[in-house]
Every structure is written in C-alpha cells, then in structure tokens.
Enzyme design. Structure first.
Site, mmCIF file in Angstrom:
data_model
loop_
_atom_site.group_PDB
_atom_site.id
_atom_site.type_symbol
_atom_site.label_atom_id
_atom_site.label_comp_id
_atom_site.label_asym_id
_atom_site.label_seq_id
_atom_site.Cartn_x
_atom_site.Cartn_y
_atom_site.Cartn_z
ATOM 1 N N MET A 209 -9.858 10.049 -14.344
ATOM 2 C CA MET A 209 -11.474 9.895 -14.551
ATOM 3 C C MET A 209 -11.849 11.377 -15.036
ATOM 4 O O MET A 209 -11.519 12.315 -14.677
ATOM 5 C CB MET A 209 -12.014 9.776 -13.075
ATOM 6 N N HIS A 210 -12.985 11.155 -16.130
ATOM 7 C CA HIS A 210 -13.378 12.207 -16.699
ATOM 8 C C HIS A 210 -15.004 12.045 -17.223
ATOM 9 O O HIS A 210 -15.603 13.183 -17.314
ATOM 10 C CB HIS A 210 -12.642 12.909 -17.749
ATOM 11 N N ARG A 211 -15.541 10.999 -17.134
ATOM 12 C CA ARG A 211 -16.616 10.637 -17.725
ATOM 13 C C ARG A 211 -17.985 11.215 -16.814
ATOM 14 O O ARG A 211 -17.690 10.669 -15.584
ATOM 15 C CB ARG A 211 -16.799 9.235 -18.371
ATOM 16 N N ARG A 244 -12.526 18.913 -15.553
ATOM 17 C CA ARG A 244 -14.027 18.743 -15.329
ATOM 18 C C ARG A 244 -14.321 18.040 -13.944
ATOM 19 O O ARG A 244 -14.967 18.402 -12.929
ATOM 20 C CB ARG A 244 -14.510 17.665 -16.341
#
Length: 364
Positions: A209-211, A244
């Site tokens: 996950m990064h969005r 992030r």
C-alpha cells in the site's frame, strides 16, 4: 547511427527499461548502427528503491545520474528538467525514450520536446480517469507531446485514437515489464530472515500500500489493516512497507501477530513472494500485471485502474477503498474460488524486441 537516450528514475521504470536496453544491445551486436545512453534521474535514490534493480536485472551502469531525488513533486520536476536539459545539449540524441508515468517521465519528455527531439513513450495511452493521481497528470501531459507511443493494450490504443493521435504513431507492442518478469522467473529467490523462513507455498498473503487514499489517513489505514487481518484466516500476511506508509504506521501502532512488516524487497525477492502467495492485496498498478501473469489472485484497493485488462483477462479484482469490501473477495480466495488468468495479448516476453525493431524501422 541511431542514438537513443533512455530515461529511468523510479523503481517501476527499471523493470520496463531492462529488456529494452538488452534488445538494443542485441541489435548492436549483430551489426545494426544503434546505440543508447542511459540517464538515471535519481528520482528514487536509495539502494532498495533503485540500486538493487540495476544489479539484479543486469541493467548497465547509467551513463549519468542527474541526482534529482528529494523535495516536493514540483521541486523534483524542476531539478530533473534543469539537469536533463544540460544532458541533452551535451549529448543530443535522435530519440528520447521515457517509460511509465512517474515524475521523470513527465519532466524529461517536456525537456526533449522543447529542444525539438523526438519522444517515445513506452506504456503510452493508459488512463485511470482519476485526475487526483499525480501519475494520471503525468500520463496525459506526456502523451500530449509524444511522437511515438508503444502501448500495452488495445484499450490504450483506443484512448490515444480518441484524442486524435494518428494511427501510424501508435505501436501496439505489449508490456516490457512482463518481458522482465518472464525472463527472470527462474531467478526468483526467497528472502532470508525470520519473517520468511517458515512460509509455506500458497499459505500466506502479500500486501502493498502506498496511495494517499489508503495510507494518508490514520483511521483509514488502521481500518484497512484490521480488515485484511480479519479476512485472511490464520495465514501470515507479509507487508513490505513503502517509506510513505511506514511513517503513518508508526503513528497508529499497528500490532497483529500474523502481520509481518518488512522493509522494501528487491525485485527477485518480492516476486518470489508473489509467485508463491495465496493472494495479493495491493493498490499498485504494476503488481496487478505481474500477479495476473503468474496467475495469483489479486485484490486492488482502488476505485479505478489504468490497467483494466488485468481485471477482464487477468486475476485482478477492483474493490475500492472501503475496508468493508475486503471480506467477500478474501473469502473467495480462502475457498479457492478465484478466477484464473486468461492471457493478455502480446504479453509474451517479446515486447522490447518489437519496440527496438520499430525504432530501427522509423529512424534508419
């Protein structure tokens, strides 16, 4: 002599350029007058996000690293443009190849066109329809000034035709990232360490996950992790944590016994995990392509995708960002009731060869 400058800057780029560079080199060795200069913009500048890929995928050392990493998107774009302009003035090519949809793609295509140098966009024409994604802005701007489009799907071709791109500038070649996947499958290697030593094939899940929609809100991120853990039975869940995401995970103190948070993995290690996983939960576009070709169930936590062929012909299913949507599809994976890969046209490992043959045809 056809002189080509190939641009790479971020992790997804490296998988896409590796087979192109090899195809150019193969042509050169058989007597074709063609040469490339590799420019690394430095957009991803740590070893795990960049260096490992050069080593593992046998990518030659860049001719120059613009070292434009860090800062905001605007600062990074500006730094890349200033440095790349100097590079092109000093080493002017016949063609600049940009790949994908990262900041480097946008910045370098603008610089090249301002200097009246042709631009070829590998993976041109893909669209999510979501203008809140920086990648979508990068795609649209890059494609608006591109000379030649090397596309991964008929859907991408239609997007380009719909905005008036001439057919003779659109070249349907397939997906170079799949070239890299297929040529390296025999080299995948299990990560080492306590987090991985007890993993059993098809008995664990992988998540990425990064969005912003998934990781920037602390409550959303916690709810997603909780939903994943509640829906994956008793299986371990491996989570290579994007930088992030790591910052926000620290704030909320996630703690599940089966959740194994690890640092970003190298290409060969990560794809080993995907190939042997029971299922993948992600918000990445590229992983949906790789999981599909390897016939691994894939759930995408997004409301849209720029790769719809992974849904219609692949193993990907789009469920949105609501954590409550995870229960049903995870249940189907646990029961072994997921769809199988149908095959995507031209995703056959020969895309880079098609690209280089077309360039030779155009520029000879």
């Amino acid at each position: 002599m056809i002189n080509i400058t190939v641009v790479a800057g971020a992790r997804p780029n490296f998988m896409k350029i590796a087979p192109i560079l090899k195809a150019i080199q193969d042509k050169k060795e058989t007597g074709t007058a063609i040469n490339f200069r590799l420019v690394h913009t430095g957009q991803h500048y740590d070893k795990k996000m960049s260096g490992d890929f050069f080593e593992q995928l046998n990518i030659p050392k860049p001719d120059i690293n613009l070292e434009a990493g860090g800062g905001s998107q605007a600062e990074q774009t500006a730094a890349i443009m200033v440095a790349f302009e100097k590079e092109l003035i000093a080493k002017r090519p016949d063609l600049v190849i940009v790949v994908g949809d990262v900041t480097s793609t946008l910045a370098c295509s603008i610089v090249a066109k301002k200097l009246v140098i042709d631009v070829a966009h590998v993976e041109g024409g893909i669209r999510s329809g979501d203008m809140s994604m920086p990648e979508e802005v990068n795609r649209i701007v890059t494609d608006s000034i591109t000379d030649h489009f090397f596309t991964t799907s008929e859907i991408a071709n239609k997007h380009l035709l719909s905005v008036g791109v001439a057919e003779n500038r659109i070249h349907f070649v397939g997906n170079t990232m799949i070239d890299t996947l297929l040529s390296n499958q025999d080299r995948f290697v299990s990560p080492r360490g306590n987090m991985f030593d007890d993993l059993i094939e098809k008995s664990y899940f992988v998540i990425t996950m990064h969005r912003p929609a998934n990781v920037d809100g602390e409550q959303q991120l916690k709810a997603l992790i909780d939903a994943i853990m509640n829906g994956t039975g008793n299986f371990p869940v491996i989570f290579p944590v994007h930088p992030r995401t790591a910052k926000n995970l620290e704030k909320i103190g996630i703690n599940h016994l089966r959740l194994r948070m690890v640092e970003p993995l190298s290409y060969l290690e990560f794809n080993y995990l995907v190939k042997n996983a029971k299922g993948v939960i992600t918000d990445s576009g590229g992983i949906t392509e790789e999981a599909s070709v390897m016939n691994i169930p894939c759930i995408t936590m997004r409301n849209n995708t720029e790769r719809p062929e992974t849904v219609t012909l692949g193993t990907n299913e789009l469920i949105g960002t609501d954590p409550s949507n995870l229960k049903e599809p995870l249940g189907r994976i646990l029961k072994g009731e997921w769809k199988t890969y149908k095959g995507i046209p031209l995703w056959d490992g020969k895309s880079a060869q098609r690209i280089v043959n077309k360039i030779i045809e155009i520029y000879s």
